[in-house]
Design an enzyme around this catalytic site. Structure first.
Site, PDB file in Angstrom:
ATOM      1  N   SER A 114       0.815  -1.206   0.000  1.00  0.00           N
ATOM      2  CA  SER A 114       0.000   0.000   0.000  1.00  0.00           C
ATOM      3  C   SER A 114       0.852   1.260   0.000  1.00  0.00           C
ATOM      4  CB  SER A 114      -0.965  -0.029   1.189  1.00  0.00           C
ATOM      5  OG  SER A 114      -1.885   1.037   1.113  1.00  0.00           O
ATOM      6  N   ASP A 282      -1.905   6.762  -3.464  1.00  0.00           N
ATOM      7  CA  ASP A 282      -0.942   5.854  -2.849  1.00  0.00           C
ATOM      8  C   ASP A 282      -0.530   4.753  -3.814  1.00  0.00           C
ATOM      9  OD1 ASP A 282      -3.136   4.117  -2.821  1.00  0.00           O
ATOM     10  OD2 ASP A 282      -2.675   3.354  -0.825  1.00  0.00           O
ATOM     11  N   ASP A 286      -5.792   2.893  -3.630  1.00  0.00           N
ATOM     12  CA  ASP A 286      -7.040   2.935  -2.878  1.00  0.00           C
ATOM     13  C   ASP A 286      -7.041   4.024  -1.808  1.00  0.00           C
ATOM     14  OD1 ASP A 286      -5.364   1.848  -0.987  1.00  0.00           O
ATOM     15  OD2 ASP A 286      -6.439  -0.057  -0.791  1.00  0.00           O
ATOM     16  N   THR A 350     -10.527   0.438  12.647  1.00  0.00           N
ATOM     17  CA  THR A 350      -9.773   0.735  11.435  1.00  0.00           C
ATOM     18  C   THR A 350      -9.558  -0.548  10.645  1.00  0.00           C
ATOM     19  OG1 THR A 350      -8.655   2.641  12.397  1.00  0.00           O
ATOM     20  CG2 THR A 350      -7.567   1.556  10.553  1.00  0.00           C
ATOM     21  N   GLU A 369     -12.713   6.283   6.014  1.00  0.00           N
ATOM     22  CA  GLU A 369     -11.647   6.251   6.998  1.00  0.00           C
ATOM     23  C   GLU A 369     -10.824   7.529   6.894  1.00  0.00           C
ATOM     24  OE1 GLU A 369     -10.616   1.558   7.642  1.00  0.00           O
ATOM     25  OE2 GLU A 369      -9.324   2.727   6.332  1.00  0.00           O
ATOM     26  N   SER A 371      -7.812   7.662   7.004  1.00  0.00           N
ATOM     27  CA  SER A 371      -6.576   7.325   6.310  1.00  0.00           C
ATOM     28  C   SER A 371      -6.762   7.421   4.804  1.00  0.00           C
ATOM     29  CB  SER A 371      -6.099   5.935   6.704  1.00  0.00           C
ATOM     30  OG  SER A 371      -7.110   4.973   6.463  1.00  0.00           O
TER      31      SER A 371
END
Length: 597
Positions: A114, A282, A286, A350, A369, A371
């Site tokens: 990721s 990223d 995603d 999370t 999220e 993030s």
């Protein structure tokens, strides 16, 4: 000519427990003899893949092609009927999820770490997505881990060679197994077709002619998708994209789209008025970071709330919005939207897998999220322009689990000549007339019931033992040891906060009854302000401590310009209190965070 199967003796490796998004370790760890093979064997076993079809793709990072070859050889020996493999192994996580759903596959293996760095001295990762397109749930990853502790052998076809750089279908005869098929596909084509079936590309193309954008793929997997969609389909000029060639080490760039690691994009957006919006993605496609005009940063907490608050602009939601959900550290702005819309609201741990059951049960429409990822169901989303964020559709619909999600938004009832609402700071309403005309519109729009200031501090690659001790101490505090926290007051400068409650967040899945415990320390104040401490499960070594602070501020009429105040200024008193409660400097040995979001 048939392909022989070889049984290889092996022993368990410690620490092959998948985290929130699979197994992530340093490349050198995966390169140990039998290490990768052991884990792939356990993935195939836990996924019940015999006689099934899987898709394999990844973000193009170092060691990816070698692992694709290993998966092909082991899948053949294991009895998998067919693999659908991305050309050169390049396929984004959203596209992997899309093809699983579209073809009704058993699942998919995604080769990515990721947002972790890539290269021979950096990180690699393997994760498994199930038949619903989403990350493997706990019971599957727990089964994988259990198998890794007991493994004594695996099977492989070491002589099987398949060229994954040519789009083709090959059938191999495997000794004692039968036919094994490998279909090499373009990792972009199907995804683009799907996007065109969901979104109004002509309308988007017309819109961005007068609304220039800058998309930075950070040399990750999204590059080919961005080029095909923005340059090929939407007709944007070449100056609209950068860093679009996937590279094994991401060209030295860090594939985490935040204000620290996407510094070049931030500098460009802040230093020019050529672009109305910027986005960075990223490594596996995603997550993203969105920047508005003049480099205004749009927090993911705001983004998901913006989408939910404006769902009536999306044709799919014309009949109303179902449930909303957020990860626990994500700000409570979405909760206030849910209350205003009178819909069900869920707070989950999370990890994207926790949204899956709610979606498949039809109880969740939009989720997110902090993030840098969020999801919403299908529909021809006009007038939203989509770039690449997490985006999911409900069960029963052919969908990518993480379709690209929102960038530019304006209300459906406004004509194109009207001023668009573009990623508001606090949630969309028209620009207040009394604010200076020079204020960037992308920074101002807000909703009176939604404004939250949020801040996240990441302390990356800290020593694991003292960080574990810090969390243990915090758990003792919230459990009442040393007097506890509930009812205590804290003062910093002119600000005073009193703790309403404190806990170590746990979650019981309302669909299957599964329980997740110790998901992060929450300290919630009487005014709704929050402090959250969490050890991240996405690193490959050491410990990453994440600190979140959030405060809900509703200013009086005539004070709306205070929404423009930098979050670090607004939240400084609460942040100081949070640092002191946890004794973060003492336990991490750091004077400050690695990343501020």
């Amino acid at each position: 000519m048939s392909v022989p199967v070889v049984t290889v003796a092996t022993k368990p490796f410690e620490g092959q427990k998948p985290g929130t998004s699979g197994l992530r370790k340093a490349v050198k760890v995966f390169q140990q003899e039998h290490y990768t093979e052991n884990f792939i064997h356990c993935v195939l076993e836990a996924g019940k893949t015999v006689g099934q079809t899987l898709v394999v793709g990844g973000d193009g990072r170092y060691y990816g092609e070698e692992v694709v070859a290993t998966i092909i050889r082991m899948a053949a020996a294991h009895g998998v009927a067919k693999l659908v493999v991305a050309k050169a192994g390049i396929m984004s996580t959203p596209a992997v999820s899309a093809i699983i759903r579209e073809r009704g596959l058993c699942g998919g293996i995604v080769l990515t770490a990721s947002h972790n760095p890539g290269g021979p001295d950096a990180d690699f990762g393997i994760k498994y997505n199930c038949s619903n397109g989403g990350p493997a749930p706990d019971h599957v990853t727990n089964a994988m881990y259990g198998l890794t502790t007991q493994i004594s052998q695996y099977k492989i076809c070491p002589s099987l060679v398949c060229d994954i750089h040519i789009i083709q279908t090959s059938v191999f005869q495997v000794d004692g197994v039968g036919d094994f098929t490998v279909e090499v596909v373009d990792g972009v084509d199907g995804y683009v077709r799907l996007m065109k079936s969901i979104f109004d590309f002509p309308a988007i193309a017309a819109f961005i002619k007068s609304f220039p954008v800058l998309m930075d793929s950070l040399n990750g997997v999204t590059g080919p998708y961005v080029e095909r969609i923005f340059l090929g389909e939407l007709g944007a000029p070449p100056s609209s994209v950068r860093n679009t060639k996937p590279l094994p080490d991401f060209g030295g760039l860090h594939p985490d789209p935040n204000l620290t690691y996407a510094a070049d994009l931030v500098a460009t957006m802040r230093g020019t008025d050529l672009y109305k919006m910027g986005a960075a993605f990223d490594g596996d496609g995603d997550r993203n970071m969105i920047l508005g005009e003049r480099g205004f940063f749009v927090t993911p907490c705001d983004s998901v709330a913006v989408i939910a608050n404006n769902a009536s602009c999306i044709p799919y939601f014309r009949g109303g919005v179902g449930g909303l959900a957020r990860s626990m550290p994500t700000s409570c702005a979405l909760d206030r939207v849910a209350a205003a819309l009178k819909v069900e609201m869920f707070e989950v741990p999370t990890g994207w897998k926790y949204f899956g059951n709610l979606m498949d049960a039809g109880r969740l429409a939009i989720c997110g999220e902090e993030s840098f990822g969020y999801s919403l169901p299908s529909g021809r989303v006009y007038p939203q322009v989509q770039s690449t964020l997490r985006y999911s559709l409900p069960s029963g619909t052919v969908y990518p689990h993480h379709l690209p999600s929102s960038t530019l938004t304006y209300p459906h009832h406004l004509p194109p000549s009207s001023t668009p609402i573009i990623y508001p700071h606090h949630l969309p309403h028209p620009l207040p007339h009394h604010l200076p005309s020079s204020t960037p519109i992308s920074t101002i729009t807000y909703s009176h019931h939604l404004p939250s200031s949020t801040l996240r501090y990441d302390y990356e690659n800290c020593a694991a033992e003292p960080c574990g001790a810090m969390v243990a101490r915090l758990r003792g505090l919230v459990d009442g040891v040393d007097g506890g926290l509930t009812g205590k007051s804290f003062v910093d400068g002119e600000k005073s906060y009193t703790v309403d409650r404190a806990d170590d967040f746990s979650y019981t899945d309302p669909i299957d009854g599964s329980v997740a415990t110790q998901q992060g320390i929450r300290v919630i104040m009487t005014d709704g302000s929050r402090i959250v401490y969490r050890l991240s499960g996405t690193g490959s070594s050491g410990a990453t401590v994440r600190l979140y602070v959030e405060s809900y501020e509703r200013y009086e009429d005539g004070q709306e310009d205070r929404y423009l105040t930098d979050s670090q200024t607004v939240l400084r008193p609460l942040l100081n209190i949070a640092l002191n409660i946890a004794q973060l400097k003492q336990y991490t040995g750091r004077d400050g965070p690695t990343v501020v979001t």
